[in-house]
Design an enzyme around this catalytic site. Sequence first.
Site, PDB file in Angstrom:
ATOM      1  N   GLU A  24       0.676  -1.392  -0.044  1.00 19.93           N
ATOM      2  CA  GLU A  24       0.136  -0.009  -0.035  1.00 19.93           C
ATOM      3  C   GLU A  24       0.858   1.282  -0.123  1.00 19.93           C
ATOM      4  O   GLU A  24       0.450   1.992   0.831  1.00 19.93           O
ATOM      5  CB  GLU A  24      -0.929  -0.024   1.258  1.00 19.93           C
ATOM      6  CG  GLU A  24      -1.940  -1.152   1.200  1.00 19.93           C
ATOM      7  CD  GLU A  24      -2.684  -1.379   2.350  1.00 19.93           C
ATOM      8  OE1 GLU A  24      -2.876  -0.459   3.014  1.00 19.93           O
ATOM      9  OE2 GLU A  24      -3.480  -2.500   2.555  1.00 19.93           O
ATOM     10  N   GLU A  44      -5.760 -11.191  -1.056  1.00 23.08           N
ATOM     11  CA  GLU A  44      -6.439 -10.755   0.265  1.00 23.08           C
ATOM     12  C   GLU A  44      -8.243 -10.964  -0.203  1.00 23.08           C
ATOM     13  O   GLU A  44      -8.770 -10.193   0.479  1.00 23.08           O
ATOM     14  CB  GLU A  44      -6.348  -9.565   0.818  1.00 23.08           C
ATOM     15  CG  GLU A  44      -4.830  -9.225   1.446  1.00 23.08           C
ATOM     16  CD  GLU A  44      -4.651  -8.048   1.955  1.00 23.08           C
ATOM     17  OE1 GLU A  44      -5.508  -7.357   2.241  1.00 23.08           O
ATOM     18  OE2 GLU A  44      -3.354  -7.680   1.901  1.00 23.08           O
TER      19      GLU A  44
HETATM   20  O1  9MR Z   1      -7.201  -8.036   8.795  1.00 19.45           O
HETATM   21  C1  9MR Z   1      -6.196  -7.002   9.403  1.00 19.45           C
HETATM   22  C2  9MR Z   1      -6.586  -6.817  10.812  1.00 19.45           C
HETATM   23  O2  9MR Z   1      -6.936  -7.719  11.563  1.00 19.45           O
HETATM   24  C3  9MR Z   1      -5.528  -5.771  11.286  1.00 19.45           C
HETATM   25  O3  9MR Z   1      -5.993  -5.155  12.391  1.00 19.45           O
HETATM   26  C4  9MR Z   1      -5.174  -4.741  10.377  1.00 19.45           C
HETATM   27  C5  9MR Z   1      -3.910  -3.812  10.812  1.00 19.45           C
HETATM   28  O4  9MR Z   1      -2.783  -4.541  10.874  1.00 19.45           O
HETATM   29  O5  9MR Z   1      -4.687  -5.390   9.094  1.00 19.45           O
HETATM   30  C6  9MR Z   1      -5.595  -6.103   8.527  1.00 19.45           C
HETATM   31  O6  9MR Z   1      -5.380  -6.690   7.258  1.00 19.45           O
HETATM   32  C7  9MR Z   1      -4.933  -5.587   6.198  1.00 19.45           C
HETATM   33  C8  9MR Z   1      -3.843  -6.345   5.421  1.00 19.45           C
HETATM   34  O7  9MR Z   1      -2.824  -6.344   6.233  1.00 19.45           O
HETATM   35  C9  9MR Z   1      -3.468  -5.103   4.615  1.00 19.45           C
HETATM   36  N1  9MR Z   1      -4.614  -4.861   3.408  1.00 19.45           N
HETATM   37  C10 9MR Z   1      -5.890  -4.523   4.094  1.00 19.45           C
HETATM   38  C11 9MR Z   1      -6.154  -5.587   5.191  1.00 19.45           C
HETATM   39  C12 9MR Z   1      -7.397  -5.300   6.008  1.00 19.45           C
HETATM   40  O8  9MR Z   1      -7.554  -4.087   6.549  1.00 19.45           O
END
Ligand code: 9MR
Length: 354
Positions: free
Chosen positions: A148, A255
């Site tokens: 990102e 994802e």
């Molecule tokens: O699903 C993840 C959530 O449990 C965490 O709190 C969050 C912050 O670390 O990240 C979420 O996963 C993200 C991923 O790492 C990157 N793309 C977006 C995902 C959803 O927010």
Amino acid sequence: MIRLIFLILVPTFFFHSFGQNINLKDISPFPIGTSVRIQPFLKDKKLVDLQKRHFNSITSGNDMKMYEIIKKEGVYYWDRIDTIVNYAKTNNQRMFGHNLIWHFSTPRWVRNKARENPAWLDKFLKEYITEYVSRYKGVIHGWDVVNEAFEASGGEYRKESIWYEIMGKEYIEKAFRYAHEVDPDAILFYNDFNIERDTSKLNSVLEMVSDFKKRGVPISGIGFQMHIRMDIPNEVIAYTLKKAADTGLQIHLSETDIIFNIHDDNKGGGVERYKELNEEMKLAQAKKYKDLVLMYRSIVPKEQQYGITFWGFNDRDTWIRRFFNMNDWPCLFDDNLNPKPAFYGFSQGLTSEL
Ligand code: 9MR
């Protein structure tokens, strides 16, 4: 009314009778993955059984992020990663690393120190990646090296990132170079969201990729997070997948999930258009999952199909409900861990003739 009953019952019956004995990983031409949060996951036998049955690739949803690993300077916490890596090995699954560098998971102490001493940040970047990638060399098959790095929409580099603020966009290529130096065999991805729907954003990512390729920056793949909504047009997804596949790089749907409601990508909070999931919605979602796999299979050349990974595989545990504080049903399995029509739609997409 009769028409409606027919429209719902017939496909439902069809989906179910088609799928009684399916194991996704066994019918898929490419790896099928899911993210898990390892601690609650391992405590839930039913979840573990399902995961082993259907998936042959695994990603950590949270435990491999920087704020979990280096909570204090010089102290690395590897325990949870070791647990998930052992699980992957024992169950013969591909271990995918998510992620090395992400503005959102950079701990506060790193941000503070970088502001006090900007020259330190590049040294830290190298040290962190070297330490991490070498520890799991040959074990972690591929990495989201940078996650990102572009704004949620539009295609500018993300400004609110300590990495960009201090190092400019060069932090991205440096991260790839440092990772490659340590494990030249690892598949190295740039991973982002909305690039399947926002063509300006995708174009910026592709410009970066083509510049990297020209200058020998070791990038091997593009991760489409593929957090999509029911109303994202297939034509747009097909167009963006094709453009990305034309780079010749590996393409990972990294994802995947499909929601009905909407949310704001810049901050938490969603708009609940739908409060309940009805049969018609379930079938529409099954079709969307089927279409998605069919597009992946037909547009991305076989040798570039790194796989499809889900961001969790059941509605009960989906990140969407927690993160956006709204109800939704984005996954293949329902709240009771039973397969939804989405599961059967996805399976059909894996096996039907192209
Ligand atoms: O699903 C993840 C959530 O449990 C965490 O709190 C969050 C912050 O670390 O990240 C979420 O996963 C993200 C991923 O790492 C990157 N793309 C977006 C995902 C959803 O927010």
